[in-house]
Design a protein around this motif. Sequence first.
Motif, PDB file in Angstrom:
ATOM      1  N   SER A  17      -5.380   5.994  -2.132  1.00  0.00           N
ATOM      2  CA  SER A  17      -5.929   5.209  -2.564  1.00  0.00           C
ATOM      3  C   SER A  17      -6.415   4.302  -3.798  1.00  0.00           C
ATOM      4  CB  SER A  17      -7.022   4.866  -1.681  1.00  0.00           C
ATOM      5  OG  SER A  17      -7.177   4.091  -0.263  1.00  0.00           O
ATOM      6  N   SER A  21       1.213  -1.245   0.184  1.00  0.00           N
ATOM      7  CA  SER A  21       0.310  -0.305  -0.192  1.00  0.00           C
ATOM      8  C   SER A  21       1.132   0.709  -0.154  1.00  0.00           C
ATOM      9  CB  SER A  21      -0.429  -0.502   1.338  1.00  0.00           C
ATOM     10  OG  SER A  21      -2.256  -0.844   1.136  1.00  0.00           O
ATOM     11  N   LYS A  76      -3.067  -5.299  -4.468  1.00  0.00           N
ATOM     12  CA  LYS A  76      -1.719  -4.585  -4.715  1.00  0.00           C
ATOM     13  C   LYS A  76      -1.062  -6.060  -5.884  1.00  0.00           C
ATOM     14  CE  LYS A  76      -0.268  -0.924  -5.723  1.00  0.00           C
ATOM     15  NZ  LYS A  76       0.164   0.451  -4.445  1.00  0.00           N
ATOM     16  N   VAL A 104      -9.617  -6.306  -6.017  1.00  0.00           N
ATOM     17  CA  VAL A 104      -8.595  -5.330  -6.391  1.00  0.00           C
ATOM     18  C   VAL A 104      -7.379  -5.481  -5.548  1.00  0.00           C
ATOM     19  CG1 VAL A 104      -7.368  -2.362  -6.817  1.00  0.00           C
ATOM     20  CG2 VAL A 104     -10.052  -3.302  -7.345  1.00  0.00           C
ATOM     21  N   LEU A 124      -8.603   4.655  -9.532  1.00  0.00           N
ATOM     22  CA  LEU A 124      -9.459   3.395 -10.129  1.00  0.00           C
ATOM     23  C   LEU A 124     -10.259   4.382 -11.032  1.00  0.00           C
ATOM     24  CD1 LEU A 124      -8.671   0.271 -11.479  1.00  0.00           C
ATOM     25  CD2 LEU A 124     -10.529  -0.310  -9.751  1.00  0.00           C
ATOM     26  N   VAL A 162      -3.964   0.335  -2.095  1.00  0.00           N
ATOM     27  CA  VAL A 162      -4.138  -0.243  -2.967  1.00  0.00           C
ATOM     28  C   VAL A 162      -4.301   0.497  -4.423  1.00  0.00           C
ATOM     29  CG1 VAL A 162      -4.247  -2.741  -1.592  1.00  0.00           C
ATOM     30  CG2 VAL A 162      -6.611  -1.741  -3.074  1.00  0.00           C
ATOM     31  N   GLY A 163      -4.863   2.154  -4.833  1.00  0.00           N
ATOM     32  CA  GLY A 163      -5.014   2.245  -5.742  1.00  0.00           C
ATOM     33  C   GLY A 163      -6.890   2.213  -6.140  1.00  0.00           C
ATOM     34  N   GLU A 164      -7.751   1.432  -5.366  1.00  0.00           N
ATOM     35  CA  GLU A 164      -8.930   1.491  -5.435  1.00  0.00           C
ATOM     36  C   GLU A 164      -9.925   2.773  -5.690  1.00  0.00           C
ATOM     37  OE1 GLU A 164      -7.847   1.654  -2.529  1.00  0.00           O
ATOM     38  OE2 GLU A 164      -9.826   2.232  -1.284  1.00  0.00           O
ATOM     39  N   HIS A 177      -0.147   3.736  -9.818  1.00  0.00           N
ATOM     40  CA  HIS A 177       0.612   4.761  -8.662  1.00  0.00           C
ATOM     41  C   HIS A 177       1.913   5.395  -9.821  1.00  0.00           C
ATOM     42  CE1 HIS A 177      -1.735   4.297  -5.682  1.00  0.00           C
ATOM     43  NE2 HIS A 177      -1.372   3.094  -5.395  1.00  0.00           N
ATOM     44  N   ARG A 237       2.365  -2.781  -8.494  1.00  0.00           N
ATOM     45  CA  ARG A 237       1.168  -2.379  -9.305  1.00  0.00           C
ATOM     46  C   ARG A 237      -0.472  -3.196  -9.405  1.00  0.00           C
ATOM     47  NH1 ARG A 237       3.322  -1.942 -14.951  1.00  0.00           N
ATOM     48  NH2 ARG A 237       1.438  -3.606 -15.514  1.00  0.00           N
ATOM     49  N   THR A 238      -1.487  -2.576  -9.285  1.00  0.00           N
ATOM     50  CA  THR A 238      -3.059  -2.318  -8.976  1.00  0.00           C
ATOM     51  C   THR A 238      -3.278  -3.701  -9.583  1.00  0.00           C
ATOM     52  OG1 THR A 238      -2.805  -0.361  -7.797  1.00  0.00           O
ATOM     53  CG2 THR A 238      -4.664  -1.829  -8.292  1.00  0.00           C
ATOM     54  N   VAL A 270     -11.780  -4.645  -2.024  1.00  0.00           N
ATOM     55  CA  VAL A 270     -10.357  -3.565  -2.185  1.00  0.00           C
ATOM     56  C   VAL A 270      -9.578  -5.195  -0.556  1.00  0.00           C
ATOM     57  CG1 VAL A 270      -9.543  -2.001  -1.218  1.00  0.00           C
ATOM     58  CG2 VAL A 270     -11.541  -1.478  -2.477  1.00  0.00           C
TER      59      VAL A 270
END
Lengths: 490, 229
Positions: free
Chosen positions: A490, A469, B178, B176, B64, B59-61, B204, B182-183, B54
Amino acid sequence: MLWLALRFPSLPLETFTRGVAHPGPLAVASSPGAHAGIVACNSRARGHGVRPGMPVAAASALATDLRILTRDPAAERAALEHIAAGAIQFSPTVSIAPGTGVLPEVLLEIGGSLKIFGGLTRLWKRIEQELESQGYTFSLACAPTPLAAQFFARAGLPVRIQHGDALRAGIAQLSVDVLGLPSGSDTLLADIGVCTIGACLKLPRAGLARRMGQELLATLDRALGHIPDPLPAFVPPAGFAATLQLPAPVEEAGALLFAFRRLLADLCGFLAAAGKGAQRLHFRLAHEDRDDTCFELNLATATRDTEHLVTVLRERLERLALPSPATAIALKALLLMPLAARNLALLPDAREQAETIVRLIERLRARLGENAVHGLDTVADHRPEYAWRIDASIGQNREPGTSDRGAWLPLSRPLWVLHAPRPLADVDGKPQQDGPLALIAGPELIESGWWDNNDIAREYFVARNPAQSLLWIYRECRAGGGWYLHGYFS
Amino acid sequence: MSSALDTVLQHPAVWRGGDCARVVVPSVPTGFAELDVLLPGGGWPAGALTEIHVERAGVGELQLIMPAAAHLTRSGRWLTLVAPPHVPYAPAFAAHGVMLSRLMLVRPATADDGLWACEQALRSQVCAAVLAWFDHVPERSLRRLQLAAESGGAAMLMFRPTRVAPASPAALRLHVAKAQSRTLVRVLKRRGGEVPAPVALDLHGMAPAHVRASPPPAPCRARPLEAVS
């Protein structure tokens, strides 16, 4: 000139029952006490054999569950004034004329309004809808003179007479009862075999005047338009306040909403006539043995849409805890704003969309609370905590494109920030969260805010924890030091 | 003959097993070409419920959905966030191109109120998308949301923790996580096709490169000017 008379034959009863969907057997007496007479009763009381004119004692003997209320002339007058105030949206010339018995009638000069409302049939229908939503039974009649319109309304004939010849023929067939003569005169007419106005008109004028008085002749002449009949114009009040007595105490929110819907319909009629919208409404519920329950509704924009107000009120009533059943309700408009009528668009436009979002926000706020719904905005400040603010005026007065001030910030800010920075464990000077954190970007020193005593000095880093994360963390540069987690990429 | 067959097979009502049916689903492009090809309508389905599971925060949700959010708000549609777990950081949303004047935040006191708010927003026909964060939602409520999304033509995106994964009426379910910075987006369920291979997005990638002294908004400093010597 074309006059429309609105008569409300059940007004003494409906001042009590229009707030209830299915009232029980109910009768209205002329005065308190067992010797008073019944003035009006509803259909369920009629089913038990109760009739107007009966003494109260006889009526109570017929139906044990009959509720007998005392007539309230002040409430009737107030109801008529609300109707008249609402009628001004259909015609600028409105007046309250005395009717037969003690029931007044509302008169509208609609000759000048026919064109704007698309003809008599449409106007008639609009007025009927308006009165139905307010919960009244009514009879309408239209004639070239106000008095003739009143006569037809009293006879319960929904005629639409627009010309003098038809008026003379129509009025001749009416019973003399509609004239509202003093009790001596009508027996005298009956004794000489005169039952209709037509028979009355055939009598020699001189003899009729001698026997019945000049007043009858003057009435007939005014009705036929031979002599002028000026009426005092009704002047609407500046504000709106209305009370509705409930025949039986009400506790259930749905029943309360039904009653409030009547008052809101009154309010919206008044607002339409005044060309205004209400933005703040004050509601009051009276209880038998307690202080009144009061609450207010604050609307984002002024409105006069009954359905919208009912939707917002429904959510508010659901949140309301009543200490005891309500015996009467009251509504007062606290803040009135000018609100022009507008043209209908063929396709939904931007303004309509703005209106819909405002309605959604009001509905959400009515149930969740004022502060539960808001917008966001950026503030030009380097300190992360001060770089945004809550925007309570969401949905209004903000043109798209005004809030791009944050665009100068690079993507180095996380989408989530914590409500308050959370301290991180520190092992040998390395921050920890589920294991040691790898610092992948930074430091970005933010030292600012000396002018309002909330100054900060922090070194911000983008860090990655062992679970991959991305975190936004900082090292406190002031006394104490330490690592803090401030947000998530996020 | 074969061209006639092709014409028949082109018909949107004909579904062939084995590939993602090219049904015309009203949808909003996600902004990631790799992800769009996996989704039946080529984007977030409008008028349907989408669940995004998630793994954990960060994690980049949210990134997205940022391109879609920016696109929708810039075209004047509304975006509603219901019960977000943290503070949506306005400067970052603005930096991703989201028009903040078209963003509404709802903070309900209970989950029931939150579900009710979602339904109202979906049915209002003025919100293009509703984003909500809930842990436990009864299946009945999910069905209600699906129906509300259908009637309002709005996209309902629900973010849920991974550990919740019973059957759900959602039209689309994504997971989703990590993996190697990368996601990783896995499609758990989609309409008209079997589950495709997961896709890895580099969300990211650009963020760290931008960490540098940024042009300041020129705060008005009230210090007196020093005399020039």
